[in-house]
Design a protein around this motif. Sequence first.
Motif, PDB file in Angstrom:
ATOM      1  N   PRO A   1       0.808  -1.232   0.000  1.00 45.19           N
ATOM      2  CA  PRO A   1       0.000   0.000   0.000  1.00 45.19           C
ATOM      3  C   PRO A   1       0.840   1.281   0.000  1.00 45.19           C
ATOM      4  N   LEU A   2       2.079   1.212   0.492  1.00 44.61           N
ATOM      5  CA  LEU A   2       2.937   2.408   0.528  1.00 44.61           C
ATOM      6  C   LEU A   2       3.602   2.699  -0.807  1.00 44.61           C
ATOM      7  N   ILE A   3       3.685   1.702  -1.691  1.00 45.44           N
ATOM      8  CA  ILE A   3       4.424   1.885  -2.948  1.00 45.44           C
ATOM      9  C   ILE A   3       3.586   1.484  -4.154  1.00 45.44           C
ATOM     10  N   TRP A   4       2.303   1.376  -3.995  1.00 47.61           N
ATOM     11  CA  TRP A   4       1.453   0.779  -5.021  1.00 47.61           C
ATOM     12  C   TRP A   4       1.631   1.451  -6.391  1.00 47.61           C
ATOM     13  N   GLY A   5       1.938   0.621  -7.396  1.00 50.79           N
ATOM     14  CA  GLY A   5       2.045   1.102  -8.770  1.00 50.79           C
ATOM     15  C   GLY A   5       3.364   1.740  -9.136  1.00 50.79           C
ATOM     16  N   ARG A   6       4.248   1.962  -8.167  1.00 51.49           N
ATOM     17  CA  ARG A   6       5.516   2.633  -8.469  1.00 51.49           C
ATOM     18  C   ARG A   6       6.532   1.635  -9.021  1.00 51.49           C
ATOM     19  N   PRO A   7       7.168   1.937 -10.156  1.00 53.33           N
ATOM     20  CA  PRO A   7       8.187   1.026 -10.695  1.00 53.33           C
ATOM     21  C   PRO A   7       9.442   1.033  -9.833  1.00 53.33           C
ATOM     22  N   VAL A   8      10.122  -0.096  -9.785  1.00 57.39           N
ATOM     23  CA  VAL A   8      11.362  -0.253  -9.021  1.00 57.39           C
ATOM     24  C   VAL A   8      12.536  -0.162  -9.992  1.00 57.39           C
ATOM     25  N   LEU A   9      13.380   0.876  -9.843  1.00 56.96           N
ATOM     26  CA  LEU A   9      14.463   1.081 -10.806  1.00 56.96           C
ATOM     27  C   LEU A   9      15.665   0.199 -10.525  1.00 56.96           C
ATOM     28  N   SER A  10      15.814  -0.258  -9.255  1.00 55.45           N
ATOM     29  CA  SER A  10      16.952  -1.114  -8.908  1.00 55.45           C
ATOM     30  C   SER A  10      16.573  -1.984  -7.726  1.00 55.45           C
ATOM     31  N   LEU A  11      17.233  -3.130  -7.659  1.00 53.88           N
ATOM     32  CA  LEU A  11      17.028  -4.062  -6.555  1.00 53.88           C
ATOM     33  C   LEU A  11      18.401  -4.513  -6.089  1.00 53.88           C
ATOM     34  N   PHE A  12      18.600  -4.552  -4.775  1.00 52.27           N
ATOM     35  CA  PHE A  12      19.917  -4.858  -4.223  1.00 52.27           C
ATOM     36  C   PHE A  12      19.770  -5.894  -3.120  1.00 52.27           C
ATOM     37  N   PHE A  13      20.427  -7.052  -3.294  1.00 50.85           N
ATOM     38  CA  PHE A  13      20.512  -8.058  -2.249  1.00 50.85           C
ATOM     39  C   PHE A  13      21.774  -7.786  -1.425  1.00 50.85           C
ATOM     40  N   GLY A  14      21.590  -7.354  -0.165  1.00 48.03           N
ATOM     41  CA  GLY A  14      22.735  -7.053   0.682  1.00 48.03           C
ATOM     42  C   GLY A  14      22.733  -7.931   1.921  1.00 48.03           C
ATOM     43  N   GLY A  15      23.825  -7.866   2.680  1.00 47.69           N
ATOM     44  CA  GLY A  15      23.938  -8.755   3.824  1.00 47.69           C
ATOM     45  C   GLY A  15      24.821  -8.203   4.921  1.00 47.69           C
ATOM     46  N   GLY A  16      25.312  -9.159   5.781  1.00 53.79           N
ATOM     47  CA  GLY A  16      25.379 -10.562   5.556  1.00 53.79           C
ATOM     48  C   GLY A  16      26.086 -10.944   4.249  1.00 53.79           C
ATOM     49  N   THR A  17      25.855 -12.176   3.887  1.00 57.31           N
ATOM     50  CA  THR A  17      26.438 -12.719   2.663  1.00 57.31           C
ATOM     51  C   THR A  17      25.327 -13.344   1.833  1.00 57.31           C
ATOM     52  N   PRO A  18      24.696 -12.568   0.942  1.00 60.66           N
ATOM     53  CA  PRO A  18      23.595 -13.109   0.137  1.00 60.66           C
ATOM     54  C   PRO A  18      23.969 -14.337  -0.687  1.00 60.66           C
ATOM     55  N   SER A  19      25.254 -14.463  -1.054  1.00 62.15           N
ATOM     56  CA  SER A  19      25.651 -15.613  -1.872  1.00 62.15           C
ATOM     57  C   SER A  19      25.613 -16.919  -1.094  1.00 62.15           C
ATOM     58  N   LEU A  20      25.316 -16.886   0.217  1.00 62.26           N
ATOM     59  CA  LEU A  20      25.070 -18.114   0.955  1.00 62.26           C
ATOM     60  C   LEU A  20      23.740 -18.745   0.561  1.00 62.26           C
ATOM     61  N   PHE A  21      22.826 -17.937   0.043  1.00 65.61           N
ATOM     62  CA  PHE A  21      21.541 -18.466  -0.390  1.00 65.61           C
ATOM     63  C   PHE A  21      21.706 -19.208  -1.706  1.00 65.61           C
ATOM     64  N   SER A  22      20.798 -20.133  -1.973  1.00 64.25           N
ATOM     65  CA  SER A  22      20.866 -20.904  -3.209  1.00 64.25           C
ATOM     66  C   SER A  22      20.383 -20.074  -4.381  1.00 64.25           C
ATOM     67  N   ALA A  23      20.873 -20.411  -5.572  1.00 60.70           N
ATOM     68  CA  ALA A  23      20.394 -19.742  -6.784  1.00 60.70           C
ATOM     69  C   ALA A  23      18.896 -19.990  -6.962  1.00 60.70           C
ATOM     70  N   GLU A  24      18.431 -21.171  -6.575  1.00 59.57           N
ATOM     71  CA  GLU A  24      17.000 -21.481  -6.686  1.00 59.57           C
ATOM     72  C   GLU A  24      16.182 -20.578  -5.766  1.00 59.57           C
ATOM     73  N   GLY A  25      16.709 -20.319  -4.569  1.00 56.73           N
ATOM     74  CA  GLY A  25      16.009 -19.437  -3.653  1.00 56.73           C
ATOM     75  C   GLY A  25      15.937 -18.006  -4.164  1.00 56.73           C
ATOM     76  N   ILE A  26      17.042 -17.523  -4.722  1.00 51.83           N
ATOM     77  CA  ILE A  26      17.049 -16.168  -5.293  1.00 51.83           C
ATOM     78  C   ILE A  26      16.090 -16.091  -6.470  1.00 51.83           C
ATOM     79  N   ASP A  27      16.050 -17.127  -7.290  1.00 52.49           N
ATOM     80  CA  ASP A  27      15.130 -17.170  -8.429  1.00 52.49           C
ATOM     81  C   ASP A  27      13.687 -17.114  -7.939  1.00 52.49           C
ATOM     82  N   ARG A  28      13.375 -17.916  -6.928  1.00 50.06           N
ATOM     83  CA  ARG A  28      12.021 -17.930  -6.367  1.00 50.06           C
ATOM     84  C   ARG A  28      11.631 -16.549  -5.847  1.00 50.06           C
ATOM     85  N   LEU A  29      12.558 -15.888  -5.166  1.00 46.88           N
ATOM     86  CA  LEU A  29      12.259 -14.576  -4.597  1.00 46.88           C
ATOM     87  C   LEU A  29      12.063 -13.534  -5.692  1.00 46.88           C
ATOM     88  N   LEU A  30      12.910 -13.554  -6.718  1.00 44.57           N
ATOM     89  CA  LEU A  30      12.763 -12.578  -7.802  1.00 44.57           C
ATOM     90  C   LEU A  30      11.442 -12.767  -8.539  1.00 44.57           C
TER      91      LEU A  30
END
Length: 397
Positions: A71-100
């Motif tokens: 409700p706070l961002i409804w309809g607004r396009p996202v120009l960039s997405l950043f996975f930060g951490g921690g160490t995001p590369s500890l997650f599986s590629a399948e998990g990142i795919d599912r999330l995207l």
Amino acid sequence: MSRIIPILPAGKGAGARLEFTLSPPLSLYIHLPWCVQKCPYCDFNSHEARGEIPESAYLDALVADLESALPLIWGRPVLSLFFGGGTPSLFSAEGIDRLLMAVRARVPLPPGAEITLEANPGTVEAEKFAGFRAAGINRVSLGIQSFNPAHLKALGRIHDRDEALHAAALAARHFERFNLDLMYGLPGQSLDEALADLDTALSLGPRHLSCYQLTLEPNTRFAAFPPELPEPDLCADIEEAFEARLAEAGFEHYETSAFARPGQQCRHNLNYWHFGDYLGIGAGAHSKLTLPDRVLRQMRWKRPEAYLKEVAAGRPVQEEFAVEAAQLPFEFLLNALRLNGGFPPALFEARTGQPLITIQAPLQAAVRDGLLDMKPDWIAPTATGRRFLNRLLQYFL
């Protein structure tokens, strides 16, 4: 466009309410908080993975968190997405795919959006990078820090020189755009050793480099047991040598710690420095969102176990408040003055809802003292202002 509307006539203790008629660009930050080992200099919200990471449960929580924020961002396009951490590369590629896929189903993510994932050299292999690329990651940021074995050991890094070189080669193979993080001013480091790290990094062909001086942050192991660091004059010499070497190599020094080849700046970080909006989801993530009448800041629950529990209860946000109108100019400048190229006055007015005359006196004082250049259509720190940025910012406190 935006403007500030007085509630009472001027001179009578008037408050003010903000009115924004155009939203800033929006980015999405996703925090993946686990790492193999907490580095002694790190003050980020990261937590050592003691046993198996609850990847599936955490991904479910991220999706629920995102849905609660729609409700706070409804309809607004996202120009960039950043996975930060921690160490995001500890997650599986399948998990990142599912999330995207879940993100794309809920917010407008244009085909050309920059999607960055942070990775550490000790947690990647060829198959994983290929999987991240197939999932839609189009930019990787590698936490190299140093190629020197002694300095890596002093920093508590879990990778060695060979792993750093291998990871950078994999990044170059799978991603057209990748960043390497370097640190300087390390315990026992000489100017020649720092430049050797930089030359090795340049030989790997990155389009972007982030170069940070090691600082001792509160609530870190280094703060409790401080190592002996190089003298400030040596650190200044290293910084100047880095700037010269990178300029020779065709890199633009566009932000305090960031260097890029033309057109290769990090769009996600640029949105921060331009005081754009960002939604942060995940443990401890922060948000800054411009609503029609206020600028809202949020913070999620910091500890992963608390975050999972509170999201399940429908309460992902731990803290939320509207930024006071009087505080917005400083918050804008805290970001925008990190950019060597500065900003146009119209950007200040659009992002803060206030006319530039609000800060005219400190602007003129900073110009008079040689820390700021001010033209009718542009405001930028001078070379001295960039070198003494904290001093420059004090004019606007």
